[in-house]
Design a protein around this motif. Structure first.
Motif, PDB file in Angstrom:
ATOM      1  N   ASP A 105       3.528   0.318  -4.491  1.00  0.00           N
ATOM      2  CA  ASP A 105       3.695   1.646  -5.091  1.00  0.00           C
ATOM      3  C   ASP A 105       3.108   2.755  -4.221  1.00  0.00           C
ATOM      4  O   ASP A 105       2.871   3.874  -4.683  1.00  0.00           O
ATOM      5  N   LYS A 106       2.841   2.414  -2.951  1.00  0.00           N
ATOM      6  CA  LYS A 106       2.340   3.367  -1.950  1.00  0.00           C
ATOM      7  C   LYS A 106       0.972   3.939  -2.315  1.00  0.00           C
ATOM      8  O   LYS A 106       0.669   5.095  -2.051  1.00  0.00           O
ATOM      9  N   ARG A 107       0.145   3.082  -2.916  1.00  0.00           N
ATOM     10  CA  ARG A 107      -1.220   3.477  -3.247  1.00  0.00           C
ATOM     11  C   ARG A 107      -2.207   2.737  -2.352  1.00  0.00           C
ATOM     12  O   ARG A 107      -1.968   1.585  -1.964  1.00  0.00           O
ATOM     13  N   ILE A 108      -3.321   3.391  -2.040  1.00  0.00           N
ATOM     14  CA  ILE A 108      -4.411   2.732  -1.333  1.00  0.00           C
ATOM     15  C   ILE A 108      -5.088   1.787  -2.316  1.00  0.00           C
ATOM     16  O   ILE A 108      -5.235   2.105  -3.503  1.00  0.00           O
ATOM     17  N   THR A 109      -5.487   0.619  -1.833  1.00  0.00           N
ATOM     18  CA  THR A 109      -6.259  -0.298  -2.670  1.00  0.00           C
ATOM     19  C   THR A 109      -7.649  -0.496  -2.066  1.00  0.00           C
ATOM     20  O   THR A 109      -7.807  -0.502  -0.836  1.00  0.00           O
ATOM     21  N   VAL A 110      -8.629  -0.632  -2.935  1.00  0.00           N
ATOM     22  CA  VAL A 110      -9.997  -0.950  -2.508  1.00  0.00           C
ATOM     23  C   VAL A 110     -10.386  -2.236  -3.235  1.00  0.00           C
ATOM     24  O   VAL A 110     -10.379  -2.273  -4.474  1.00  0.00           O
ATOM     25  N   ASN A 111     -10.646  -3.284  -2.464  1.00  0.00           N
ATOM     26  CA  ASN A 111     -10.953  -4.608  -3.016  1.00  0.00           C
ATOM     27  C   ASN A 111      -9.866  -5.071  -3.989  1.00  0.00           C
ATOM     28  O   ASN A 111     -10.146  -5.690  -5.017  1.00  0.00           O
ATOM     29  N   GLY A 112      -8.627  -4.711  -3.642  1.00  0.00           N
ATOM     30  CA  GLY A 112      -7.477  -5.128  -4.438  1.00  0.00           C
ATOM     31  C   GLY A 112      -7.146  -4.215  -5.612  1.00  0.00           C
ATOM     32  O   GLY A 112      -6.114  -4.383  -6.252  1.00  0.00           O
TER      33      GLY A 112
END
Length: 198
Positions: A105-112
C-alpha cells in the motif's frame, strides 16, 4: 545642624550608587541565566527549507528542549546534520528498528508495522520515492522530512560511510513548540501511529 544635613546627603549618594550597582548586577545575572538556559535547556531555531512542510514552513521558529533525553519515534528533532549544519527532521526509526519502504500500500513499515502518515506528510506527497530496507544500529536514528519529495534526509545519505544514520549524540534537542509566526503557534505531540510500533 550643618553636619547632620551633610551626613544625610552622603547617605543619599551612597543609596543612588548602590541602586545602580544592583541594577547592573541583576542585568548581568539575567543575561548569564538566559545564556545558560539557551546553552543547556532551551534553544530557538528557524526553519530554512521546505523539507518539513506543512508541519514547518520556511522561516517558522521553534523552541527545542535540550534536556528531553533520547529521541523517540515520531519526535521532531534538531541535530548536527550530515553537512555539520543544524538540521530538523522527524525520527522514523531508532536503534534496533527495521525500517522498510514500502509495503503493497506504499507505506513505510517499522518492525513490520505500517505507518499511516497522513497526519503529517505534505499534502499529496508519498511515503518515499526511494526504496530502502535498513536496520538502525544501536545509538543511531533514521530521519525523514515530512515533505518527502523535497527532503534530503537519511535516504539521500545511504551511500555515505554512516549509511544515512545520525548518531543520538548529534541530537541538539526535541522540538516542543512552533512559536513564530504567532498565528501558527503549535505545541508538538508525537503522532499516535508510532504507538503501534513494537
Amino acid at each position: 545642624m550643618a553636619d547632620t544635613k551633610k551626613a544625610e546627603g552622603v547617605g543619599k549618594e551612597k543609596k543612588k550608587g548602590g541602586g545602580f550597582r544592583e541594577t547592573i548586577l541583576l542585568l548581568v545575572l539575567g543575561v548569564g541565566l538566559a545564556m545558560l538556559l539557551h546553552t543547556f535547556v532551551v534553544g530557538s531555531f528557524y526553519i530554512p527549507s521546505v523539507s518539513m512542510e506543512n508541519t514547518l514552513l520556511v522561516n517558522d521558529r521553534v523552541f527545542v528542549n535540550k534536556l528531553a533525553g533520547k529521541p523517540e519515534r515520531g519526535d521532531i528533532i534538531v541535530f548536527k546534520g550530515w553537512t555539520g549544519e543544524d538540521t530538523i527532521k522527524r525520527v522514523i526509526g531508532v536503534g534496533g528498528d527495521k525500517v522498510v519502504c514500502c509495503d503493497k500500500d506504499k507505506r513505510i513499515t517499522v518492525n513490520g508495522t505500517p505507518l499511516d502518515e497522513e497526519s503529517y506528510l505534505y499534502t499529496d506527497d508519498f511515503a518515499s520515492g526511494d526504496k530502502f530496507d535498513v536496520t538502525v544500529p544501536a545509538g543511531k536514528l533514521w530521519l525523514m522530512g515530512d515533505h518527502r519529495s523535497a527532503s534530503a534526509d537519511s535516504r539521500a545519505h545511504m551511500e555515505e560511510p554512516g549509511g544515512g544514520f545520525i548518531s543520538e549524540d548529534a541530537v541538539i534537542g526535541v522540538a516542543v513548540v512552533r512559536y513564530w509566526p504567532l498565528s501558527r503557534g503549535y505545541l508538538f505531540t508525537r503522532p499516535d501511529i508510532f504507538d503501534k510500533v513494537k
